[in-house]
Design an enzyme around this catalytic site. Structure first.
Site, short mmCIF file in Angstrom:
data_model
loop_
_atom_site.label_atom_id
_atom_site.label_comp_id
_atom_site.label_asym_id
_atom_site.label_seq_id
_atom_site.Cartn_x
_atom_site.Cartn_y
_atom_site.Cartn_z
N ASP A 5 88.66 69.32 20.75
CA ASP A 5 89.70 69.04 19.97
C ASP A 5 90.68 69.90 19.22
OD1 ASP A 5 89.20 66.38 21.19
OD2 ASP A 5 87.70 65.78 19.72
N ALA A 22 72.31 71.15 32.95
CA ALA A 22 72.79 72.53 33.05
C ALA A 22 73.18 72.76 34.62
CB ALA A 22 71.65 73.39 32.99
N ALA A 23 72.96 71.68 35.36
CA ALA A 23 73.79 72.14 36.97
C ALA A 23 74.92 71.55 37.02
CB ALA A 23 72.94 71.75 38.01
N MET A 25 85.73 73.23 27.92
CA MET A 25 84.55 72.50 27.15
C MET A 25 83.66 73.38 26.95
SD MET A 25 83.65 69.81 25.67
CE MET A 25 82.44 70.64 24.68
N GLY A 67 79.38 70.37 35.92
CA GLY A 67 80.49 71.09 35.89
C GLY A 67 80.84 71.71 34.50
N ILE A 88 77.13 66.57 24.02
CA ILE A 88 78.44 66.83 24.52
C ILE A 88 79.13 65.51 25.38
CG2 ILE A 88 79.79 68.13 26.48
CD1 ILE A 88 78.30 70.59 25.67
N SER A 89 77.76 64.64 25.93
CA SER A 89 77.95 63.72 26.82
C SER A 89 79.10 62.54 26.00
CB SER A 89 76.82 63.18 27.16
OG SER A 89 75.87 64.06 27.59
N ASN A 90 80.09 61.98 27.02
CA ASN A 90 80.78 61.29 26.48
C ASN A 90 80.12 59.85 26.62
OD1 ASN A 90 83.19 62.16 25.04
ND2 ASN A 90 83.85 62.99 27.12
N HIS A 113 86.16 61.18 18.95
CA HIS A 113 86.25 62.12 19.89
C HIS A 113 86.79 61.47 21.23
CE1 HIS A 113 86.27 65.30 22.80
NE2 HIS A 113 85.37 64.67 23.47
N GLY A 121 77.65 72.46 32.33
CA GLY A 121 76.53 72.89 32.24
C GLY A 121 76.43 74.45 32.78
P1 NAI Z 1 78.95 66.77 35.88
O1 NAI Z 1 78.86 65.35 36.64
O2 NAI Z 1 79.82 67.64 36.62
O3 NAI Z 1 77.73 67.25 35.27
C1 NAI Z 1 76.67 66.37 34.86
C2 NAI Z 1 75.48 66.85 35.10
O4 NAI Z 1 74.45 66.21 34.29
C3 NAI Z 1 74.95 67.02 36.46
O5 NAI Z 1 74.49 68.27 37.01
C4 NAI Z 1 73.95 65.83 36.75
O6 NAI Z 1 72.86 66.10 37.64
C5 NAI Z 1 73.49 65.97 35.38
N1 NAI Z 1 72.47 64.77 34.98
C6 NAI Z 1 72.88 63.33 35.39
N2 NAI Z 1 71.85 62.60 34.73
C7 NAI Z 1 70.80 63.37 34.05
C8 NAI Z 1 69.83 63.17 33.38
N3 NAI Z 1 69.20 62.13 33.30
N4 NAI Z 1 69.15 64.28 32.95
C9 NAI Z 1 69.64 65.47 33.04
N5 NAI Z 1 70.78 65.94 33.56
C10 NAI Z 1 71.61 64.68 34.34
O7 NAI Z 1 79.69 66.30 34.69
P2 NAI Z 1 80.78 67.24 33.74
O8 NAI Z 1 81.90 67.49 33.95
O9 NAI Z 1 79.98 68.53 33.30
O10 NAI Z 1 80.64 66.47 32.13
C11 NAI Z 1 79.40 66.18 31.40
C12 NAI Z 1 79.56 65.10 30.53
O11 NAI Z 1 80.40 65.88 29.21
C13 NAI Z 1 80.51 63.77 30.66
O12 NAI Z 1 79.75 62.53 30.08
C14 NAI Z 1 81.60 64.06 29.94
O13 NAI Z 1 82.60 63.01 29.74
C15 NAI Z 1 81.30 65.07 28.90
N6 NAI Z 1 82.47 65.75 28.27
C16 NAI Z 1 82.57 65.97 27.04
C17 NAI Z 1 83.57 66.74 26.30
C18 NAI Z 1 83.63 66.79 24.92
O14 NAI Z 1 84.69 67.24 24.32
N7 NAI Z 1 82.48 66.61 24.11
C19 NAI Z 1 84.70 67.15 26.95
C20 NAI Z 1 84.38 67.24 28.67
C21 NAI Z 1 83.64 66.34 29.26
#
Ligand code: NAI
Length: 330
Positions: free
Chosen positions: A150, A9-10, A231, A12, A117-119, A178, A14
């Site tokens: 998408d 949740a913290a 997103m 980009g 959501i995670s890729n 995706h 989240g």
């Molecule tokens: P980010 O790096 O800004 O945020 C990810 C967060 O996950 C961070 O706050 C980090 O501390 C946390 N985190 C890492 N390991 C963790 C764990 N074990 N437990 C709980 N939290 C943990 O990344 P962002 O931009 O928020 O992207 C997150 C994911 O979403 C990426 O994998 C990205 O590829 C994916 N994504 C998916 C899309 C979709 O359409 N499904 C579109 C855009 C991004």
């Protein structure tokens, strides 16, 4: 009223996603979990004057309490892409993160709806499903890969191509997976139908933009991550549709990457399109109180779309296999 947890949740995605969820009047409790910075995010959001309670949970030792009694878990935890990376390059790090979070869900809230959501979604959804299967709590109607972005992109890019199209009103089925060429927009099947002139002149250009639209954001952010705001909007839209459906309200059709056992009968039309014997595929689904109510059948595609589906299915098979294997060897 619904209880929602955001894992990661913290980050980009989240943070703006949690903001949008805080505005949803049907959510009574919002649990924000992360391994860094989450107390500040929760304190900030908790001052917004909607009735929901926001609580923060920092670090793995608090995962269990974060998930206790939760109805919907949304997972944007993990690393995003940098320029030059594909979503599959994220597998090494994100696969383990998602596997461990799925195990936590199986133990603490096994009946929860899980939005991944995670890729790479093409692999992380099979990872979640395999973990839930191992723990004996898998229900294919309740696990969703969030592919809403998408279709959000597809409708917006069509408006860019033709200003007579309303981005808010046009509906574009996007199927397959995706990432890159696993994303197959069915531009021959939009509602309302696209002008024939547009289909003839710019079909492959628009299709390519929908498939690789995420790269535009990764490049523009220049190392600072991938899509976060669009997103968050897309995930909030999916969560809102699901909440409305589980409360028995109007049931919306949303796209999502699911295990096709969620609706084996209607999956037949998707298999005939090109999914073959793949276990997972992105499809439009009708949501209901139990999650996937039904897969919306798709009967016809153009010749070009049929070819794109063959390419997509070959790549998807490898992504799915990688996710399944990961759970069994790790
Ligand atoms: P980010 O790096 O800004 O945020 C990810 C967060 O996950 C961070 O706050 C980090 O501390 C946390 N985190 C890492 N390991 C963790 C764990 N074990 N437990 C709980 N939290 C943990 O990344 P962002 O931009 O928020 O992207 C997150 C994911 O979403 C990426 O994998 C990205 O590829 C994916 N994504 C998916 C899309 C979709 O359409 N499904 C579109 C855009 C991004």
């Amino acid at each position: 009223m619904v209880k929602v947890a955001v894992l990661g949740a913290a980050g980009g995605i989240g943070q703006p996603l949690s903001l949008l969820l805080k505005l949803n009047q049907n959510i009574e409790t919002l649990h924000l979990y992360d391994i860094v910075n989450v107390p500040g995010v929760a304190a900030d959001l908790s001052h917004i004057n909607t009735n929901s309670t926001v609580r923060s949970f920092l670090g793995q030792q608090n995962l269990r309490t974060a998930l206790d009694g939760i109805d919907i878990v949304i997972i944007p935890a993990g690393v995003p892409r940098k320029p030059g990376m594909t979503r599959d390059d994220l597998f090494k790090i994100n696969a383990g993160i998602v596997r461990d979070l799925a195990a936590g869900i199986a133990d603490a809230c096994p009946r929860a709806f899980v939005l991944v959501i995670s890729n790479p979604v093409n692999s992380t959804v099979p990872i979640v499903c395999e973990v839930l299967k191992q723990k004996g709590v898998f229900d294919p109607r309740r696990v969703f890969g969030v592919t809403t972005l998408d279709v959000v992109r597809a409708s917006r890019f069509l408006r860019d191509a033709d200003p007579s199209i309303s981005a808010a009103e046009i509906s574009v089925p996007v199927v397959g997976g995706h990432s890159g060429n696993t994303i197959v927009p069915l531009l021959s099947q939009t509602t309302p139908p696209l002008p024939a002139s547009l289909l003839e002149s710019r079909l492959s250009e628009i299709t390519h933009r929908i498939q690789f639209g995420g790269d535009e954001v990764v490049q523009a952010k220049d190392g600072a991550g991938s899509a976060t705001l669009s997103m968050a909007y897309a995930a909030s839209r999916f969560a809102t549709s699901l909440i409305d459906a589980i409360k028995g309200g109007p049931s919306t059709i949303e796209p999502t990457f699911i295990h096709l056992d969620a609706d084996p009968q209607n999956a037949q039309s998707i298999r005939a399109l090109g999914a073959g014997d793949l276990a997972y595929f992105a499809v439009p689904v009708q949501l209901g109180p139990n999650g996937v109510e039904s897969i919306v059948p798709i009967s016809t595609v153009s010749e070009a779309e049929a070819e794109a589906l063959v390419v997509a299915s070959e790549a998807l098979a490898k992504n799915i296999e990688a996710g399944i294997k990961f759970v069994h060897i790790s």
